[in-house]
Design a protein around this motif. Structure first.
Motif, PDB file in Angstrom:
ATOM      1  N   ARG A  29       0.770  -1.193  -0.018  1.00 15.83           N
ATOM      2  CA  ARG A  29       0.097   0.004   0.092  1.00 15.83           C
ATOM      3  C   ARG A  29       0.950   1.206  -0.015  1.00 15.83           C
ATOM      4  N   SER A  68      -7.072   4.637  12.606  1.00 17.37           N
ATOM      5  CA  SER A  68      -6.570   3.470  12.391  1.00 17.37           C
ATOM      6  C   SER A  68      -5.070   3.803  12.147  1.00 17.37           C
ATOM      7  N   GLN A  70      -3.539   1.916  10.040  1.00 16.11           N
ATOM      8  CA  GLN A  70      -3.242   1.726   8.659  1.00 16.11           C
ATOM      9  C   GLN A  70      -3.151   3.489   7.991  1.00 16.11           C
ATOM     10  N   ALA A  71      -4.325   4.070   8.612  1.00 13.13           N
ATOM     11  CA  ALA A  71      -4.185   5.352   8.007  1.00 13.13           C
ATOM     12  C   ALA A  71      -3.263   6.055   8.654  1.00 13.13           C
ATOM     13  N   ASP A 141     -12.001   6.624  10.891  1.00 13.96           N
ATOM     14  CA  ASP A 141     -11.334   5.499  10.170  1.00 13.96           C
ATOM     15  C   ASP A 141     -11.980   5.837   8.524  1.00 13.96           C
ATOM     16  N   SER A 145      -9.350   7.022   5.484  1.00 12.86           N
ATOM     17  CA  SER A 145      -9.468   6.550   4.183  1.00 12.86           C
ATOM     18  C   SER A 145      -9.694   7.198   2.924  1.00 12.86           C
ATOM     19  N   LEU A 149      -5.787   8.592   2.693  1.00 12.60           N
ATOM     20  CA  LEU A 149      -5.460   7.678   1.566  1.00 12.60           C
ATOM     21  C   LEU A 149      -6.016   8.103   0.427  1.00 12.60           C
ATOM     22  N   GLN A 151      -8.741   7.571  -0.998  1.00 15.55           N
ATOM     23  CA  GLN A 151      -9.882   6.556  -1.645  1.00 15.55           C
ATOM     24  C   GLN A 151     -10.982   6.997  -1.845  1.00 15.55           C
ATOM     25  N   VAL A 156     -13.655   2.492  -0.302  1.00 13.03           N
ATOM     26  CA  VAL A 156     -13.926   2.242   0.973  1.00 13.03           C
ATOM     27  C   VAL A 156     -14.854   1.293   1.453  1.00 13.03           C
ATOM     28  N   GLU A 159     -13.768  -2.147   0.303  1.00 11.13           N
ATOM     29  CA  GLU A 159     -12.869  -2.626   1.431  1.00 11.13           C
ATOM     30  C   GLU A 159     -13.218  -3.045   2.694  1.00 11.13           C
ATOM     31  N   ARG A 160     -14.496  -2.376   3.173  1.00  2.91           N
ATOM     32  CA  ARG A 160     -14.972  -2.685   4.339  1.00  2.91           C
ATOM     33  C   ARG A 160     -16.227  -3.232   4.253  1.00  2.91           C
TER      34      ARG A 160
END
Length: 187
Positions: A29, A68, A70-71, A141, A145, A149, A151, A156, A159-160
């Motif tokens: 990513r 998150s 990841q974020a 979150d 994203s 990110l 996205q 989004v 992905e979720r």
């Protein structure tokens, strides 16, 4: 707590094994972000390396309550890429200004902000953090994203495994709540 949270916490304690695992889990990513923003393989490689050095050094600054892992990681990678792009633009402008006959006429750009400006930026940053803390973790979150990110709402949602309309509604409500909290009102 997610695996990335645990790995970031261990990385903050200088655990090289945890950092290695974090890199393996997040490199694809991160590479996609670097390549998309830098648009040059060599520049993307350099930005990615710098980003992971920052992640190693700043892992202790991650706060799970604000979003998150990841974020947060994506934000570090994205911001590093943007810093590289700004630096290369400044360098190009500097080279061009040195070649220009009118170089003496260019205005001087201040490199430092005043203490008042730094204080104001810190106060605003704290206010933004307070407002983000008022959102539900899921909203933070989704916002991260979409806005950090980059996205799309569809990405989004996919992905979720959430309905697209739900994602759009949650993001819109979160944005409106942030605007109200920051005193900007609905636009």
């Amino acid at each position: 707590m997610s695996d990335l949270n645990v790995l970031l916490a261990a990385t903050a304690l200088a655990d090289r094994t945890a950092f290695s695992q974090l890199y393996v889990l997040t490199r694809q990513r991160s590479w996609a972000i670097c390549l998309r923003l830098m648009r040059d393989t060599a520049a993307a490689e350099e930005a990615m390396q710098d980003a992971y050095v920052k992640i190693w050094n700043q892992a202790g600054q991650f706060r799970p309550g604000l979003g998150s892992a990841q974020a947060w990681l994506a934000a570090v990678v994205r911001n590093t890429c943007l810093d590289h792009l700004r630096d290369s633009q400044r360098e190009a402008q500097h080279v061009l200004s040195m070649q220009s006959d009118d170089a003496d006429e260019l205005p001087e750009i201040a490199d430092h902000r005043s203490p008042d400006a730094l204080l104001e930026a810190r106060v605003q940053g704290r206010h933004i953090e307070d407002c983000l803390e008022q959102l539900e973790p899921r909203q933070r979150d989704l916002l991260a994203s979409a806005y950090i990110l980059g996205q799309s709402h569809a990405e989004v949602a996919r992905e979720r495994a959430m309905p697209l309309g739900t994602v759009k509604t949650l993001i819109r409500r979160a944005v409106l709540m942030l605007r109200d909290c920051l005193g900007e009102g609905a636009r």
